[in-house]
Design an enzyme around this catalytic site. Sequence first.
Site, mmCIF file in Angstrom:
data_model
loop_
_atom_site.group_PDB
_atom_site.id
_atom_site.type_symbol
_atom_site.label_atom_id
_atom_site.label_comp_id
_atom_site.label_asym_id
_atom_site.label_seq_id
_atom_site.Cartn_x
_atom_site.Cartn_y
_atom_site.Cartn_z
ATOM 1 N N ASN A 30 0.840 -1.198 0.000
ATOM 2 C CA ASN A 30 0.000 0.000 0.000
ATOM 3 C C ASN A 30 0.872 1.244 0.000
ATOM 4 O O ASN A 30 1.598 1.501 0.962
ATOM 5 C CB ASN A 30 -0.918 0.036 1.226
ATOM 6 N N GLU A 31 0.814 1.982 -1.082
ATOM 7 C CA GLU A 31 1.439 3.289 -1.189
ATOM 8 C C GLU A 31 2.899 3.335 -0.741
ATOM 9 O O GLU A 31 3.289 4.226 0.015
ATOM 10 C CB GLU A 31 0.635 4.332 -0.404
#
Length: 601
Positions: free
Chosen positions: A435-436
């Site tokens: 995630n990111e």
Amino acid sequence: MLRGPAAVWATLGPLLWACGLALQGGMLYPRESPSRERKELTGLWSFRADFSENRRQGFEQQWYRAPLRESGPTLDMPVPSSFNDVGQDRQLRSFVGWVWYEREAALPQRWTQDLGTRVVLRIGSAHYYAIVWVNGVHVAEHEGGHLPFEADISKLVQSGPLSSCPAPCCPSPHAPPCPYPKGYFVQNINFDFFNYAGLHRPVLLYTTPTAYIDDITVHTGVDQDTGLVDYQIFVQGSEHFQLEVCLLDEEGKVVAQGTGGRGQLQVPGAHLWWPYLMHEHPAYLYSLEVRLTAQMAGGPVSDFYTLPVGIRTVAVTEQQFLINGKPFYFHGVNKHEDADIRGKGFDWPLLVKDFNLLRWLGANAFRTSHYPYAEEVMQLCDRYGIVVIDESPGVGIVLVESYSNVSLQHHLEVMEELVRRDKNHPAVVMWSVANEPTSFLKPAGYYFKCVLPLRHLVPTAQLIALRHTGCCSYGQVKGSPLWAKLQLQDCQTRNQEPPPDPPLMFSEEYQKGVLEQYHLVLDQKRKEYVVGELIWNFADFMTNQSPQRVMGNKKGIFTRQRQPKGAAFLLRERYWKLANETRYGRPASKSQCLENSPFTL
């Protein structure tokens, strides 16, 4: 998918196996059968945090060699739960270091006397690093707070009570320099949710024969109206065995049979596993019954295991995501495992409540942000037809050392554990690798989210996750449509994060306004290349204390206590409208959309 800056999606399957990783043994969910029993160890455990200056007193004094109460004062701690919010001790809530859990259990006599019985200790989740002793003997060690691990303890339980002492700890303790007092620990994290710790999921014992079914892998397909179930079965404890396989429908009727450790079952006129609201009879599950008969020195031994199986296909084109050959549009949420008091602790009433809210909302999917969820969550997704983007705990990856080979190796190990656990769930259609993550190292200079479709390598069909700017900072509602359109067009052509939007305010009214403007653009772009929208977030959740977070993150469409905000009603109207546009292949009028919803609130 709405949420997060740009994302990159590709295939996963070949990646992990090509890396040469090989986990030992399977991770089948413990189910009772004629040959298997299980004993839950949920309830109150003895608990003690190691508040010593170096957090090592428990190891130095070998607390695992005697009852924990003899080492000093202990607390009653419910399992499963996070330990942080259960008590009134402020020091314990943000504790960084080792904590100790202990539980004594009396076992059935046949478990301790029958040498043909194999006894296994299974810990569903110990956050984050865990060491386990049984009767003072070290039996297991595991890093990673969201996936199960096991230990065969058969030889240790031949007599006397069982004393299990796992010691999970918080990750990455950091001792800062002065002016902090000696023995003061803080934890530096780069993610926006509270780092709960403890035994978050059930701990149990289960048995198998000494020759047993260790793992099952299924892949499903469809040839016209015939369902295909390719299976592979792994056996431990004997090299001389026979395997019988039966596939039963929901009425218990045998629809296909096979023999051997590998084969294909064909099901004419198969009932396919369809997502919620995509078919009149969604989430159809068959039962794959496997019977092992092994020849042992003392005579034949049998083992039985039943695996739920959903027959479905997943494919990706340049503009569509397909389930069973039909376009599937994701409309759902991103979630967290988070609730009052219990923290990340597994709780059946809360889980069922969440699924009832998802169905009321008209949601057909969610992402397990930002870590793997409990196995029971995945089982309910299979049962209710809720599609899952299954995410690894790769969150907050911003430091240079996070891109080292050591970090990569651990990440690959965690991904393989995740795939090993969840590979057979029909609800899981993608693996989210991270995630990111962000890096200032070339060539990566932007945020992205890697989410990988199951078993499909389609480089030209990358799926993009965008930042939902509406409730993250300060600014203007009326600029949202243009900004959303620019984001989508930019990511479609360049797969890069657009420049930051002016900050936007936090409020229920503003959240609704921004969503309405985004929906205008999504309704245009989903006719071209957008394949879904997942709101951030399902419910408010706890974070570290900071001036930016007043008692947690308030971006949920439900409160932390699962009460709906205005945005929940707005999304409910939209999601049911989306579902009814192509409901069972027949368009519905706008007036019929919410009338078709069986749920009220």
